[in-house]
Motif scaffolding. Structure first.
Motif, PDB file in Angstrom:
ATOM      1  N   GLY A  23       1.272  -0.999  -0.882  1.00  0.00           N
ATOM      2  CA  GLY A  23      -0.100   0.137   0.136  1.00  0.00           C
ATOM      3  C   GLY A  23       0.351   1.347  -0.242  1.00  0.00           C
ATOM      4  N   ALA A  24       0.203   2.510   0.061  1.00  0.00           N
ATOM      5  CA  ALA A  24       0.940   3.402   0.182  1.00  0.00           C
ATOM      6  C   ALA A  24       0.407   4.443   0.955  1.00  0.00           C
ATOM      7  CB  ALA A  24       1.321   4.295  -1.394  1.00  0.00           C
ATOM      8  N   ILE A  25       0.890   5.091   1.828  1.00  0.00           N
ATOM      9  CA  ILE A  25       0.763   6.528   2.412  1.00  0.00           C
ATOM     10  C   ILE A  25       0.920   7.906   1.831  1.00  0.00           C
ATOM     11  CG2 ILE A  25       0.912   8.168   4.187  1.00  0.00           C
ATOM     12  CD1 ILE A  25       1.597   5.239   5.930  1.00  0.00           C
ATOM     13  N   ASN A  26      -0.301   8.718   1.110  1.00  0.00           N
ATOM     14  CA  ASN A  26       0.440  10.051   0.081  1.00  0.00           C
ATOM     15  C   ASN A  26      -0.361  10.772   1.170  1.00  0.00           C
ATOM     16  OD1 ASN A  26      -0.185  10.930  -2.427  1.00  0.00           O
ATOM     17  ND2 ASN A  26      -1.947  11.005  -2.680  1.00  0.00           N
ATOM     18  N   ILE A  27       0.804  11.191   1.262  1.00  0.00           N
ATOM     19  CA  ILE A  27       0.605  12.849   2.160  1.00  0.00           C
ATOM     20  C   ILE A  27       0.931  13.824   1.365  1.00  0.00           C
ATOM     21  CG2 ILE A  27       1.685  14.265   3.755  1.00  0.00           C
ATOM     22  CD1 ILE A  27       2.868  11.740   5.477  1.00  0.00           C
ATOM     23  N   THR A  28      -0.468  15.092   1.097  1.00  0.00           N
ATOM     24  CA  THR A  28      -0.180  16.140   0.634  1.00  0.00           C
ATOM     25  C   THR A  28      -0.254  17.524   1.525  1.00  0.00           C
ATOM     26  OG1 THR A  28      -1.495  15.225  -1.138  1.00  0.00           O
ATOM     27  CG2 THR A  28      -1.435  17.656  -1.218  1.00  0.00           C
ATOM     28  N   THR A  29       0.244  18.301   1.330  1.00  0.00           N
ATOM     29  CA  THR A  29       0.868  19.485   2.543  1.00  0.00           C
ATOM     30  C   THR A  29      -0.195  20.124   1.948  1.00  0.00           C
ATOM     31  OG1 THR A  29       3.091  20.121   1.166  1.00  0.00           O
ATOM     32  CG2 THR A  29       2.736  18.227   2.932  1.00  0.00           C
ATOM     33  N   ARG A  30      -0.254  21.631   2.524  1.00  0.00           N
ATOM     34  CA  ARG A  30      -0.999  22.868   1.697  1.00  0.00           C
ATOM     35  C   ARG A  30      -0.396  23.382   0.664  1.00  0.00           C
ATOM     36  NH1 ARG A  30      -2.139  22.578   7.035  1.00  0.00           N
ATOM     37  NH2 ARG A  30      -4.789  22.353   8.260  1.00  0.00           N
ATOM     38  N   PRO A  31       0.007  23.851  -0.720  1.00  0.00           N
ATOM     39  CA  PRO A  31       0.179  24.961  -1.630  1.00  0.00           C
ATOM     40  C   PRO A  31       0.204  26.035  -1.005  1.00  0.00           C
ATOM     41  CG  PRO A  31      -2.135  24.493  -2.307  1.00  0.00           C
ATOM     42  CD  PRO A  31      -2.482  23.234  -1.150  1.00  0.00           C
ATOM     43  N   PRO A  32       0.615  26.272  -1.814  1.00  0.00           N
ATOM     44  CA  PRO A  32       1.448  28.175  -1.607  1.00  0.00           C
ATOM     45  C   PRO A  32      -0.405  28.867  -2.060  1.00  0.00           C
ATOM     46  CG  PRO A  32       3.606  27.520  -2.310  1.00  0.00           C
ATOM     47  CD  PRO A  32       2.630  26.147  -2.207  1.00  0.00           C
ATOM     48  N   SER A  33      -0.317  29.836  -1.803  1.00  0.00           N
ATOM     49  CA  SER A  33      -1.277  30.852  -2.028  1.00  0.00           C
ATOM     50  C   SER A  33      -2.128  32.118  -2.621  1.00  0.00           C
ATOM     51  CB  SER A  33      -2.951  30.173  -1.067  1.00  0.00           C
ATOM     52  OG  SER A  33      -2.589  31.419  -0.382  1.00  0.00           O
ATOM     53  N   PHE A  34      -2.467  32.803  -3.452  1.00  0.00           N
ATOM     54  CA  PHE A  34      -2.287  33.919  -3.718  1.00  0.00           C
ATOM     55  C   PHE A  34      -2.482  35.236  -2.828  1.00  0.00           C
ATOM     56  CE2 PHE A  34      -0.445  31.391  -7.400  1.00  0.00           C
ATOM     57  CZ  PHE A  34       1.217  32.493  -7.727  1.00  0.00           C
ATOM     58  N   ASP A  35      -3.699  34.070  -1.707  1.00  0.00           N
ATOM     59  CA  ASP A  35      -4.219  35.026  -0.852  1.00  0.00           C
ATOM     60  C   ASP A  35      -3.371  35.072   0.219  1.00  0.00           C
ATOM     61  OD1 ASP A  35      -6.452  36.028  -2.485  1.00  0.00           O
ATOM     62  OD2 ASP A  35      -7.959  33.991  -2.206  1.00  0.00           O
ATOM     63  N   PHE A  36      -3.607  35.867   0.999  1.00  0.00           N
ATOM     64  CA  PHE A  36      -2.619  35.768   2.424  1.00  0.00           C
ATOM     65  C   PHE A  36      -2.981  35.198   3.037  1.00  0.00           C
ATOM     66  CE2 PHE A  36      -2.118  37.348   6.432  1.00  0.00           C
ATOM     67  CZ  PHE A  36      -0.460  36.934   6.373  1.00  0.00           C
ATOM     68  N   THR A  37      -2.716  34.182   3.907  1.00  0.00           N
ATOM     69  CA  THR A  37      -2.988  32.799   4.958  1.00  0.00           C
ATOM     70  C   THR A  37      -2.173  32.742   5.730  1.00  0.00           C
ATOM     71  OG1 THR A  37      -2.863  30.856   3.392  1.00  0.00           O
ATOM     72  CG2 THR A  37      -4.302  32.121   3.404  1.00  0.00           C
ATOM     73  N   ALA A  38      -2.797  33.004   6.684  1.00  0.00           N
ATOM     74  CA  ALA A  38      -1.822  31.894   8.129  1.00  0.00           C
ATOM     75  C   ALA A  38      -2.327  31.544   9.492  1.00  0.00           C
ATOM     76  CB  ALA A  38      -1.209  33.624   8.906  1.00  0.00           C
ATOM     77  N   ARG A  39      -2.029  30.819  10.174  1.00  0.00           N
ATOM     78  CA  ARG A  39      -2.250  29.454  11.043  1.00  0.00           C
ATOM     79  C   ARG A  39      -1.662  29.742  11.489  1.00  0.00           C
ATOM     80  NH1 ARG A  39      -5.231  25.537   9.349  1.00  0.00           N
ATOM     81  NH2 ARG A  39      -5.550  26.629   6.785  1.00  0.00           N
TER      82      ARG A  39
END
Length: 817
Positions: free
Chosen positions: A166-182
């Motif tokens: 099997g596989a563990i497929n991890i996707t991170t948050r991509p860069p955005s063209f709207d300002f975001t912060a968390r």
């Protein structure tokens, strides 16, 4: 052309193809899914995944998979794969330390126990399409993750590296063209604190960036009586940066870099029990401890007290750089992923598991580097979809290890003697050392593809094929010296070894060998699926695949004269036949989801860990079990009758057996005595005397696999306005159960881990605008349980355990802008 040159050349070619002037006329805007949700969180029952390299609903994908989105990961505290396994019953994660980590799906993927760098894992870990070669990567905290997909069963015709389990497929948050912060901060008992933060925004109308950091710390939860310090804590820090260049609507190029570091006082095991072996009574643990004047500080493992005289260290660093180019063309999406990664490992262990100076040094620092290049074309059409890819991989491993015996080694490891000049009395093992040099060059190339033909709107058939070439060139060298630094070697005629040398060679033996493994392999699979209606989908699949062979880089058994038995140096590939049927359904306006599957996997030449008989330090090599079978059923049930309540109940039943393994290593209760000869009968289990050379464990359970594993939970909320902020109070519970499992490659009466249930609860307040604060308790009922049991070295009967975490509690606050 060498593989490294091929990998280097492929990257600029991909970038040329990505140039907007050379790309075909732009198709529709790139199909990038929004953050996927778990069934428990979805309002409409639709979960988007990219398991097949295109955005589609999880219910329509004819693959058995589990999906966790960032919100569900955050709310349940599942910030690494160890925690994810508590939400995904089919996933098994064991980690004695970062290097000795086993990651399995349905019980398959890696040998349970000592990791061997010359053997590849069967579960692939991918982060943003980059393959992570070593299982140590799976021990780190998730960093700015958008979702985690756990794909069950063979996936080699879809992914760059072959993934038989099997596989563990991890996707991170991509860069955005709207300002975001968390941001997120957690504090808890046992000195726990964790901080996470990410910020993203544009540098121009075509360039965006994203930066993320994470830090986790916790005091140890086991007291080392020898030093008075707490051990087995956490000390993690990580960072990730991404730059996205989007020169046109049809072209996206992302440059990413990451670095993660762990440096805890880890990893110690506690005394669990002593089991009788077939060694002479005066050479079993209780008698040896009495002779040495040693008493374990506690015989209650859940007092959480260890006794380790060797300094513990588990410095673990991973990182790398990747360049990903995605181009939407007239015939499909072209994706190029170029990556370089490293792993540095600097450990120190106590391999006799006691406060006595038996083994005073045991360490195998390792440096590993990998380069990979994948080029993939994905096409979506009305009646025909396909993915075709080319993958290249180059890995270099260098390890320089050492082991030193201490002042208590002779009387602990050798038979007593009345002779005053005997090695037992002259303490000839004190200062005996072994220096190990290990190296590996691992190259792999593959051409893979999958085709989906949809002759009708309801029926589709999906064949796939993979052609793979693997080349491994490895060496193992062990040099043994005595306390004076003089070499200790096996004598050659007409010379003979002295009694002292023979005693020393019985504990640490010099060895030197080179081995090469190379092979072409072909995998193929076919899946048929049918949509009975919008909400009921069924599928059936067959796969014939393989797990690459390899090289034993922990040493191999030797003949009486010390010559390595080179037939054990290289390992055959596993050959696997996999059958699966499944159904995915939704009811009550998609408020109720019920998915189920049944599977059977048959493996010839299963790669199993066996013990090579060394007494002073537990070392193992991989050998082939002739025939193994794993079969079972899985289900995922989620219910959301209203936005105010959701619940889930997931499970896996797994019947995993050695069908044929007639010459397996024996468990400790049938080990340690004089080897039985022709015409002799071995002593009963646990009775000193003659021991069988090998044991037939056909029909017995594979290690690390519970017959039944469950995860269950739910959350309820109530809308409120607090301090003029609209939001909701909520409370949730998550639980998981595992039935008993064997913790030794050959099942032993001493190493069965009892089943257990863990319960986690949380309650808090969140607003509509991204603020969330809640309290949490993990292992709320303070259940004492083992993650793993190990057999101590030398057939003394010592059994030690790795404890799971006790009850922990704390508070988390997070915001999203």
């Amino acid at each position: 052309m060498s593989l490294r040159l091929l990998l280097t050349a492929a990257a600029p070619l991909a970038l040329i193809a990505a140039h907007p002037a050379l790309a075909a006329a732009p198709a529709a805007a790139p199909s990038v899914p929004p953050a996927a949700t778990t069934s428990a969180d979805a309002d409409d029952g639709i979960i988007l995944v990219t398991a097949r390299h295109r955005a589609e609903t999880s219910q329509a994908v004819p693959i058995s998979l589990s999906v966790l989105d960032a919100a569900h990961i955050d709310r349940t505290g599942a910030f690494n794969i160890d925690r994810v396994q508590q939400l995904t019953p089919t996933l098994q994660f064991y980690s004695q330390n970062p290097r000795n980590t086993s990651l399995n799906i349905r019980g398959l993927g890696a040998t349970l126990g000592l990791t061997n760098d010359g053997i590849e894992p069967g579960v692939g870990v991918y982060v943003d399409d980059v393959y992570y070669a070593r299982p140590a990567s799976a021990t780190f905290d998730f960093l700015d993750v958008e979702r985690v997909e756990v794909l069950r069963g063979p996936q080699g015709t879809l992914y760059g590296k072959n993934t038989t389990a099997g596989a563990i497929n991890i996707t991170t948050r991509p860069p955005s063209f709207d300002f975001t912060a968390r941001g997120e901060a957690s504090v808890g008992n046992e000195g726990f604190y964790q901080f996470k933060g990410a910020v993203s925004g544009p540098l121009s109308d075509k360039v965006a960036v994203r930066l993320a950091i994470s830090s986790t710390n916790r005091d140890g939860n086991v007291l080392n009586a020898h030093t008075g310090k707490e051990i087995n804590g956490q000390n993690n820090i990580g960072g990730r940066g991404q730059i996205l260049w989007k020169p046109s609507d049809s072209v996206r190029i992302t440059l990413a870099a990451d670095y993660n570091r762990q440096n805890p006082d880890c990893c110690g095991f506690v005394y669990v029990r002593v089991g009788e072996t077939q060694r002479a009574q005066n050479r079993q643990f209780n008698a040896l401890a009495q002779t040495a004047g040693y008493t374990p500080p506690s015989t209650n493992p859940f007092a959480r007290i260890a006794d380790l005289d060797t300094p513990l260290r588990a410095l673990n660093e991973v990182g790398g750089v990747s360049l990903k180019a995605v181009v939407d063309t007239g015939i499909g999406t072209v994706t190029s992923v170029t990556a370089w990664r490293f792993w540095h490992w600097d450990p120190s262990n106590d391999r006799d598991y006691t406060g006595l100076p038996v083994t005073t040094v045991s360490q195998n620092p390792s440096q590993q580097h990998q380069v990979s290049q994948e080029l993939r074309l994905t096409h979506e059409g009305k009646t025909l979809d396909f993915t075709v890819g080319l993958f290249g991989f180059d890995q270099v491993v260098r390890t320089e290890g050492s082991q030193v015996q201490g002042s208590a080694a002779s009387k602990w490891l050798l038979a007593p003697s009345a002779s005053p000049t005997n090695c037992y009395n002259t303490n000839c093992l004190d200062g005996l050392s072994s220096t190990n040099s290990i190296g590996l060059r691992n190259d792999s190339v593959a051409l893979y593809g999958q085709l989906t033909w949809k002759p009708t709107g309801s029926f589709s058939i999906q064949p796939g094929v993979r052609v793979n070439y693997d080349y491994k060139n490895g060496y193992y060298s062990s040099v043994v010296t005595n306390a004076a630094g003089a070499p200790v070697q096996f004598a050659t005629a007409p010379a003979v070894n002295t009694s002292a040398q023979l005693s020393q060679l019985s504990q640490l033996a010099p060895e030197n060998f080179n081995a090469i493994y190379s092979a072409w392999n072909v995998s193929y699979d076919v899946t048929a699926s049918y949509a009975f209606n919008r909400d009921i989908h069924g599928y059936a699949s067959y796969a014939h695949t393989f797990k690459s062979g390899g090289i034993n880089l922990n040493g191999v058994p030797a003949a009486a004269n010390g010559a390595p038995l080179l037939q054990f140096a290289s390992i055959k590939p596993e050959n696997e036949d996999h059958f699966e049927v499944g159904i995915k359904t939704q009811w009550l306006g998609r408020r109720l989801t019920i998915n189920a599957d049944a599977f059977r996997t048959e493996i010839h030449n299963y790669q199993a860990l066996v013990n090579n008989g060394q007494q002073s330090a537990l070392r193992g090599y991989v050998d082939s079990a002739p025939f193994v079978r794993v079969q079972g059923a899985e289900w995922d049930i989620t219910l959301r009758p209203s936005p105010r309540f959701n619940a889930y109940f997931n499970g896996a039943y797994n019947d995993a057996k050695y069908i044929r393994f007639p010459a397996a290593p024996c468990p400790p209760e049938l080990s340690g005595g004089t080897a039985v000869a022709a015409g002799q009968t071995a002593a009963p289990a646990g009775v000193p005397g003659l021991s069988p050379v090998s044991c037939d464990i056909s029909g017995q359970r594979l290690p690390g696999i519970s017959k039944l594993a469950l995860s269950f939970g739910g959350e309820a909320n109530l809308p409120v306005t607090l301090l003029s902020h609209a939001g909701e109070f909520y409370a949730g519970v998550d639980g998981n159960y595992r039935s008993s499992f064997s913790s030794n490659s050959s099942p032993s009466a001493y190493t069965w881990v009892n089943g257990y249930t863990l319960t986690n609860v949380r309650a808090g307040f969140r607003t509509e605008h991204g603020f969330d604060i809640y309290g949490w308790v993990r292992n709320a009922f303070n259940v004492g349980y083992y993650q793993q049991l190990l057999v101590g070295p030398g057939s003394t009967g010592l059994i030690v355990g790795q404890l799971g975490d006790p009850r922990t509690y704390g508070v988390t606050a997070r915001f999203v802008l």
